[in-house]
Design a protein around this motif. Structure first.
Motif, PDB file in Angstrom:
ATOM      1  N   GLU A  20       0.838  -1.192   0.000  1.00 45.19           N
ATOM      2  CA  GLU A  20       0.000   0.000   0.000  1.00 45.19           C
ATOM      3  C   GLU A  20       0.875   1.245   0.000  1.00 45.19           C
ATOM      4  O   GLU A  20       1.939   1.265   0.639  1.00 45.19           O
ATOM      5  CB  GLU A  20      -0.902   0.006   1.238  1.00 45.19           C
ATOM      6  N   PRO A  21       0.487   2.342  -0.702  1.00 41.36           N
ATOM      7  CA  PRO A  21       1.307   3.569  -0.707  1.00 41.36           C
ATOM      8  C   PRO A  21       1.376   4.168   0.692  1.00 41.36           C
ATOM      9  O   PRO A  21       0.395   4.127   1.455  1.00 41.36           O
ATOM     10  CB  PRO A  21       0.563   4.496  -1.681  1.00 41.36           C
ATOM     11  N   PRO A  22       2.528   4.720   1.079  1.00 41.90           N
ATOM     12  CA  PRO A  22       2.677   5.301   2.430  1.00 41.90           C
ATOM     13  C   PRO A  22       1.759   6.507   2.584  1.00 41.90           C
ATOM     14  O   PRO A  22       1.475   7.218   1.617  1.00 41.90           O
ATOM     15  CB  PRO A  22       4.147   5.718   2.497  1.00 41.90           C
ATOM     16  N   PRO A  23       1.275   6.790   3.788  1.00 41.12           N
ATOM     17  CA  PRO A  23       0.401   7.952   4.005  1.00 41.12           C
ATOM     18  C   PRO A  23       1.166   9.257   3.796  1.00 41.12           C
ATOM     19  O   PRO A  23       2.390   9.318   3.946  1.00 41.12           O
ATOM     20  CB  PRO A  23      -0.048   7.791   5.459  1.00 41.12           C
ATOM     21  N   GLU A  24       0.427  10.275   3.426  1.00 36.72           N
ATOM     22  CA  GLU A  24       1.024  11.597   3.207  1.00 36.72           C
ATOM     23  C   GLU A  24       1.639  12.093   4.518  1.00 36.72           C
ATOM     24  O   GLU A  24       0.997  12.034   5.575  1.00 36.72           O
ATOM     25  CB  GLU A  24      -0.051  12.585   2.731  1.00 36.72           C
ATOM     26  N   PRO A  25       2.884  12.569   4.512  1.00 31.81           N
ATOM     27  CA  PRO A  25       3.517  13.020   5.763  1.00 31.81           C
ATOM     28  C   PRO A  25       2.810  14.260   6.323  1.00 31.81           C
ATOM     29  O   PRO A  25       2.327  15.101   5.576  1.00 31.81           O
ATOM     30  CB  PRO A  25       4.948  13.347   5.336  1.00 31.81           C
ATOM     31  N   VAL A  26       2.760  14.309   7.642  1.00 36.29           N
ATOM     32  CA  VAL A  26       2.202  15.488   8.314  1.00 36.29           C
ATOM     33  C   VAL A  26       3.264  16.578   8.307  1.00 36.29           C
ATOM     34  O   VAL A  26       4.366  16.387   8.834  1.00 36.29           O
ATOM     35  CB  VAL A  26       1.761  15.146   9.747  1.00 36.29           C
ATOM     36  N   ARG A  27       2.943  17.713   7.720  1.00 35.07           N
ATOM     37  CA  ARG A  27       3.927  18.769   7.550  1.00 35.07           C
ATOM     38  C   ARG A  27       3.768  19.813   8.663  1.00 35.07           C
ATOM     39  O   ARG A  27       2.682  20.368   8.846  1.00 35.07           O
ATOM     40  CB  ARG A  27       3.780  19.443   6.194  1.00 35.07           C
ATOM     41  N   PRO A  28       4.827  20.080   9.410  1.00 38.73           N
ATOM     42  CA  PRO A  28       4.748  21.164  10.396  1.00 38.73           C
ATOM     43  C   PRO A  28       4.758  22.536   9.689  1.00 38.73           C
ATOM     44  O   PRO A  28       5.507  22.729   8.721  1.00 38.73           O
ATOM     45  CB  PRO A  28       6.007  20.973  11.249  1.00 38.73           C
ATOM     46  N   VAL A  29       3.921  23.434  10.148  1.00 41.77           N
ATOM     47  CA  VAL A  29       3.826  24.740   9.506  1.00 41.77           C
ATOM     48  C   VAL A  29       3.763  25.823  10.586  1.00 41.77           C
ATOM     49  O   VAL A  29       3.384  25.580  11.733  1.00 41.77           O
ATOM     50  CB  VAL A  29       2.575  24.850   8.603  1.00 41.77           C
ATOM     51  N   LEU A  30       4.148  26.999  10.166  1.00 42.33           N
ATOM     52  CA  LEU A  30       3.934  28.183  10.994  1.00 42.33           C
ATOM     53  C   LEU A  30       2.596  28.797  10.607  1.00 42.33           C
ATOM     54  O   LEU A  30       2.211  28.770   9.440  1.00 42.33           O
ATOM     55  CB  LEU A  30       5.048  29.210  10.785  1.00 42.33           C
ATOM     56  N   SER A  31       1.890  29.334  11.588  1.00 38.20           N
ATOM     57  CA  SER A  31       0.568  29.878  11.289  1.00 38.20           C
ATOM     58  C   SER A  31       0.301  31.101  12.152  1.00 38.20           C
ATOM     59  O   SER A  31       0.984  31.351  13.144  1.00 38.20           O
ATOM     60  CB  SER A  31      -0.509  28.820  11.548  1.00 38.20           C
TER      61      SER A  31
END
Length: 355
Positions: A20-31
């Protein structure tokens, strides 16, 4: 038949071996959290706390300063002695005036006795009218001289008292302009006194800004060393002409409150602002342009995902952008890294993100 079975088995094994394709990585962001601004900043300027009322005082007579009795920064009460002159000249003038008074007083006693005798002789009929007139004239002349001598003595005593420089109100010594041993003229500025009861903020504003100040401008005053000490202020007066060297005009502000930390000479920072129609201001790094259309990335707080949203831009600077529509106050938008996001992508809000 065997070949078909073997082929089917091989295909089945290949299908089972696919991952199965790996899940999309959780990207840390500034907000940043969207907040509507209703105040426009007009700039911040440095200044100081000064007394509204200051007086430059000096001696009422000329002379050489014999002593200075207080230092700069001293708080003095009404009648306090600030400095003294060498009193030798004034003492000599007083002795001379007192000597003239004593001489004229003796003359007055003689002319008074003479006028009395001439009046008695005239009353008995043995004195001439002319002699009586002369005696009375001499008496009046001597009386005038006596009055003049008394006035001269009084003036000499005042001149002697003037060698002492005293305050006529409670004050703080802010500057000395003469030293002990220096010869000063009458009325020359010697010391500057500030009345500590009424204080105000003093700043220098650019000449171009003064002409553009709105009627509802607000002055927020804060101490530079302790920004928690604050007060609002209103414009009391401003110089009509700009200083030629700096092209600034001095403004004096009346403080709404006067905290104890606002001592005379305290360095302050004054922020100017005015009310405006509510608007949204975001960092320029939050803006992304796709095919010439501006957009931002809004974070869904429930799913922790991001979605792009078209916006309308009013204006922009080197660091900020003003929006006309497209986002509401209270929403959170990505403030950095917008070019690497995808619709629906999960993100992690950095704990150091500005609120």
């Amino acid at each position: 038949m065997k070949r078909l079975l073997l082929l089917s088995a091989g295909l089945l094994l290949v299908a089972c071996s696919k991952k199965e394709p790996p899940p999309e990585p959780v990207r840390p962001v500034l907000s940043v959290e969207v907040k509507a601004l209703d105040q426009q900043s007009l700039g911040r300027f440095a200044g100081s706390i000064q007394a509204r009322y200051e007086s430059n005082v000096g001696f009422r007579v000329p002379g050489r300063i014999a002593s200075r009795n207080v230092d700069v920064g001293t708080e003095v009460e009404k009648g306090a002695l600030l400095a003294t002159l060498d009193p030798t000249d004034q003492q000599n003038q007083l002795r001379s005036a007192e000597g003239d008074l004593a001489r004229i007083q003796a003359q007055f006693i003689n002319t008074q006795a003479s006028a009395r005798r001439q009046q008695q002789l005239f009353d008995r009929g043995v004195g001439a009218q002319a002699q009586l007139d002369i005696a009375q004239t001499d008496l009046k002349t001597t009386q005038a001289s006596l009055d003049q001598a008394k006035a001269a003595v009084s003036q000499a005593r005042d001149q002697l008292n003037y060698v002492e420089l005293r305050t006529d109100h409670k004050a703080i010594v802010t500057a000395w302009n003469a030293e002990a041993g220096q010869v000063v003229t009458a009325g020359q500025q010697v010391v500057t006194l500030a009345q500590p009861d009424i204080k105000e903020a003093v700043i220098d504003l650019p000449d171009t800004l003064v002409d553009q100040l709105p009627p509802d401008v607000v002055f927020q005053v804060a101490a530079q060393l302790d920004p928690s000490i604050t007060s609002t202020a209103t414009l009391r007066e401003i110089e009509p002409q700009a200083q030629s060297a700096t092209r600034t005009r001095r403004a004096r502000l009346t403080l709404t409150q006067t905290p104890p930390g606002f001592r005379l000479g305290t360095a302050i920072s004054v922020t100017l602002s005015s009310a405006i129609k509510p608007r949204i201001e975001l960092p320029l790094s939050a803006l992304q342009e796709v095919d010439g259309k501006p957009r931002i990335w809004v974070i869904d707080p429930q799913s922790q995902t991001v979605m792009p949203r078209d916006i309308s831009v009013v204006s922009r600077t080197d660091s900020t952008v003003i929006l006309a529509s497209g986002v509401q106050s209270g929403e959170r938008v990505v403030s950095a890294g917008v070019n690497s996001l995808k619709p629906g992508q999960k993100v992690k809000i950095d704990e150091d993100s500005p609120q």
